[in-house]
Design a protein around this motif. Structure first.
Motif, short mmCIF file in Angstrom:
data_model
loop_
_atom_site.label_atom_id
_atom_site.label_comp_id
_atom_site.label_asym_id
_atom_site.label_seq_id
_atom_site.Cartn_x
_atom_site.Cartn_y
_atom_site.Cartn_z
N LYS A 1 -15.32 0.46 11.95
CA LYS A 1 -16.73 0.96 12.83
C LYS A 1 -16.88 0.77 14.19
CE LYS A 1 -19.04 2.56 9.25
NZ LYS A 1 -19.40 4.08 9.06
N TYR B 1 -0.92 10.34 14.69
CA TYR B 1 0.23 10.64 13.70
C TYR B 1 1.53 10.80 14.38
CZ TYR B 1 -4.07 11.28 11.00
OH TYR B 1 -5.24 11.53 10.15
N GLU C 1 -0.67 4.97 5.39
CA GLU C 1 -1.54 6.11 5.47
C GLU C 1 -0.55 7.08 5.18
OE1 GLU C 1 -5.40 4.37 7.87
OE2 GLU C 1 -4.36 5.97 8.33
N GLU D 1 -6.43 7.52 15.82
CA GLU D 1 -5.32 7.38 15.13
C GLU D 1 -4.37 8.55 15.47
OE1 GLU D 1 -6.43 6.02 10.67
OE2 GLU D 1 -7.56 8.11 10.99
N TYR E 1 -13.20 13.72 5.62
CA TYR E 1 -13.04 12.67 4.57
C TYR E 1 -13.19 13.46 3.36
CZ TYR E 1 -13.93 8.26 2.39
OH TYR E 1 -14.05 7.13 1.44
N SER F 1 -4.22 12.67 4.38
CA SER F 1 -3.82 11.39 4.82
C SER F 1 -4.33 10.26 3.71
CB SER F 1 -4.68 11.00 6.04
OG SER F 1 -4.04 9.89 6.72
N ILE F 2 -3.51 9.77 2.89
CA ILE F 2 -3.91 9.28 1.53
C ILE F 2 -4.07 7.64 1.49
CG2 ILE F 2 -2.82 10.94 0.22
CD1 ILE F 2 -0.65 9.22 -0.82
N TYR G 1 0.91 -1.07 0.10
CA TYR G 1 -0.10 0.00 -0.02
C TYR G 1 0.85 1.13 -0.01
CZ TYR G 1 -4.45 2.28 1.67
OH TYR G 1 -5.54 3.03 1.71
N ASP H 1 -9.29 8.94 -1.70
CA ASP H 1 -10.34 9.17 -0.91
C ASP H 1 -9.76 9.35 0.44
OD1 ASP H 1 -9.75 6.59 -0.45
OD2 ASP H 1 -11.99 6.36 0.40
N1 THG Z 1 -7.53 7.15 8.17
C1 THG Z 1 -6.63 7.91 7.72
N2 THG Z 1 -6.16 7.95 6.65
C2 THG Z 1 -6.57 7.19 5.68
C3 THG Z 1 -7.44 6.12 6.13
C4 THG Z 1 -7.89 6.22 7.47
N3 THG Z 1 -6.16 6.83 4.52
C5 THG Z 1 -6.39 5.88 3.77
C6 THG Z 1 -7.97 5.37 3.74
N4 THG Z 1 -8.02 5.10 5.15
C7 THG Z 1 -8.56 6.43 3.18
N5 THG Z 1 -10.12 5.99 3.07
C8 THG Z 1 -10.94 6.11 4.11
C9 THG Z 1 -11.90 5.63 4.07
C10 THG Z 1 -13.38 5.82 4.96
C11 THG Z 1 -12.90 6.67 6.18
C12 THG Z 1 -11.83 7.29 6.28
C13 THG Z 1 -10.80 7.00 5.22
C14 THG Z 1 -13.94 6.95 7.01
N6 THG Z 1 -15.41 7.00 6.87
C15 THG Z 1 -16.36 7.11 7.81
C16 THG Z 1 -17.48 6.13 7.31
O1 THG Z 1 -17.57 6.06 6.29
O2 THG Z 1 -18.29 5.90 8.16
C17 THG Z 1 -16.45 8.31 8.19
C18 THG Z 1 -16.71 9.55 7.19
C19 THG Z 1 -17.27 10.81 7.59
O3 THG Z 1 -18.47 10.75 8.13
O4 THG Z 1 -16.56 11.75 7.63
O5 THG Z 1 -13.63 6.97 8.13
O6 THG Z 1 -8.97 5.56 7.86
N7 THG Z 1 -5.97 9.10 8.53
#
Ligand code: THG
Length: 367
Positions: A197, A204, A61, A202, A93, A120-121, A30, A106
Motif C-alpha cells: 500500500k 514485466y 508472479e 511493476e 484484479y 499474473s498469477i 511460490y 486471485d
Molecule cells: N501483482 C501482480 N501479480 C500478482 C500480484 C501482484 N500476482 C500474485 C498476487 N499479487 C495476486 N494477488 C493480488 C492481491 C492484491 C492485489 C493484487 C494482486 C492488489 N489489490 C489492491 C487492493 O486490494 O488494494 C487493488 C485492487 C483493485 O482495486 O483493483 O493490488 O501484486 N502483477
C-alpha cells in the motif's frame, strides 16, 4: 526449520543472483520458484519500505499468456469480473473461480490486446486449469507461460527511482494502468501496481541479459534514495488487507467470503465458469467473511497453520496470517469469521500456539 535443498524443480529467477548479492536471508516457495521473504529483518524491511524505495524480485508472479482470436472469450470464461469495459493499457484484479464458485487464484489480468492477455498469477497451478478450459471448449487460443518476470518497485520514492531509469513518463501512469517503456532498447510493460500500500510500479521484464542489467541500473540510479532490495512484507500486507492465496483463502472459499464480491458481476449476460454458483452466494450472501483481527498482547509468532477464532469456547473462525505491527503497536492479522461474529468491534479469542488471546474483529484493515 531445516534448509531447503535446491534442485531444478525449485526454480531460481532471472534476478536470483541480484537477490543473493543483496543478502537475502530467507525464501518461501511460490509457483515452484524462490520468493524472498526477508533481507535485513521483516521489521527493518517494513520500516524501510514505508520510508524509501525497494526493488522486489516478484518473478514468481508467473504470467499465463492467452493469445489468439478466442483469448478475450477465454479470459471472460475464467473470471466473474465483467471485462467488457476494460481497455488496452488497463490491469484488473480478477478472482478466478471453479464451477462451484471456489477461488482458484486471485491474479492481475493485463490486457495487451483484444486477443492478447497476461494473467499474473498467485500461488496455484492455474496453467493446467486454463489449458483444460481452452482445450475442452476447443478454443482458438494459445495458452503458455512466457519468459516474463515481474520486478516491483515499491515505496514512497518509487516515482523518483522509476523516473531516473525510465524517464518522467512513468509519473503519468495511473493506478492499475500500464505503458510500454524501453530500457536499453527493450520494450517492457510498466504498470502502477504492486503488492503493498506504499505505492509503486511493476515492470514485466523479459528474460535474458536485460533483466540483470535493469536490476543493476535501478540500484545504481537509486543510491541517493536509499534503494534496497526488498520483498512483499508480511506486516505491511496484513496492515493493508492484501490477501495471500493459499494462506488466507483456498478453493473452499467463494470470492464473496474473501471480500472480493465487488469484483464479481454475475448478471445474466456473463458467461463465466462458476456463474450459477456465484449467483446463489451473491443472492443469499456469504455466512463467513475475511476480517481484520487485532490480537491483543505481546507479539505473536509466525502463523504457519490456522489459529482457531473462539467465542464462548466455540470455534467461529480462523486466523490465517498474523504479525506484530510496530506502527500500530498491536498484533495485526487476517481471519475468516462467521457472520454471528463479523461485526466491527466484536470481541473474540484466538487460540495461538502460545496460548489463548483476546482479540477484536475489525471491518476495515489498518491501511
Ligand atoms: N501483482 C501482480 N501479480 C500478482 C500480484 C501482484 N500476482 C500474485 C498476487 N499479487 C495476486 N494477488 C493480488 C492481491 C492484491 C492485489 C493484487 C494482486 C492488489 N489489490 C489492491 C487492493 O486490494 O488494494 C487493488 C485492487 C483493485 O482495486 O483493483 O493490488 O501484486 N502483477
Amino acid at each position: 526449520m531445516a534448509l531447503l535443498s535446491p534442485s531444478r524443480r525449485l526454480r531460481r529467477t532471472v534476478f536470483s543472483e541480484g537477490v543473493e548479492a543483496a543478502g537475502v536471508k530467507a525464501y518461501t516457495v511460490y509457483n515452484h520458484m524462490l520468493l524472498p521473504t526477508v533481507f535485513r529483518s521483516v521489521q527493518e524491511d517494513y520500516h524501510h519500505l514505508k520510508e524509501a524505495v525497494q526493488v522486489w524480485d516478484v518473478a514468481v508472479e508467473r504470467q499465463i499468456e492467452l493469445r489468439g482470436p478466442d483469448a478475450g472469450r477465454l479470459m471472460q470464461m475464467l473470471t466473474p469480473r465483467d471485462l467488457r469495459g476494460m481497455q488496452l493499457g488497463q490491469c484488473f484484479y480478477v478472482p478466478i473461480v471453479d464451477e462451484t464458485g471456489g477461488m482458484l487464484n486471485d491474479p492481475v489480468a493485463v490486457k495487451l490486446g483484444e486477443d492478447h492477455w497476461w494473467v499474473s498469477i498467485a500461488d496455484s497451478d492455474l496453467l493446467f486449469w486454463v489449458k483444460g478450459i481452452a482445450n475442452g471448449w476447443r478454443l482458438d487460443v494459445l495458452v503458455d507461460e512466457p519468459d516474463i518476470n515481474p520486478l516491483a518497485i515499491q515505496g514512497p520514492k518509487s516515482d523518483d527511482l522509476m523516473a531516473a531509469v525510465f524517464g518522467d513518463a512513468v509519473r503519468n501512469i495511473r493506478f492499475f494502468r500500464y505503458q510500454w517503456l524501453e530500457f536499453e532498447g527493450v520494450p517492457m510493460v510498466v504498470a502502477r501496481s504492486g503488492y503493498s500500500k506504499q505505492g509503486g510500479f511493476e515492470i514485466y521484464v523479459p528474460g535474458g541479459p536485460v533483466a540483470m542489467k535493469l536490476w543493476n541500473a535501478l540500484f545504481e540510479a537509486g543510491k541517493s534514495m536509499d534503494v534496497h532490495a526488498g520483498c512483499p512484507n508480511l506486516i505491511e500486507r496484513i496492515e493493508g488487507g492484501l490477501l495471500s492465496y493459499g494462506n488466507d483463502m483456498t478453493d473452499d472459499n467463494t470470492p464473496h467470503e474473501c471480500g472480493l464480491g465487488k469484483f464479481c458481476d454475475t448478471h445474466d449476460a456473463l458467461a463465466c465458469i462458476g456463474r450459477d454458483a456465484l449467483l446463489r452466494v451473491a443472492k443469499e450472501g456469504p455466512v463467513q467473511q475475511i476480517r481484520a483481527i487485532e490480537i491483543i498482547g505481546a507479539p505473536v509468532g509466525l502463523c504457519d497453520r490456522w489459529w482457531p477464532v473462539l467465542a464462548n469456547g466455540k470455534r467461529v473462525g480462523r486466523v490465517s496470517s498474523a504479525a506484530y505491527s510496530p506502527d500500530f503497536k498491536t498484533n495485526v492479522s487476517v481471519g475468516m469469521v462467521r457472520m454471528t461474529h463479523w461485526d466491527d468491534g466484536t470481541q473474540v479469542q484466538v487460540d495461538t500456539p502460545d496460548g489463548i488471546r483476546d482479540a477484536i474483529v475489525h471491518e476495515k484493515f489498518w491501511i
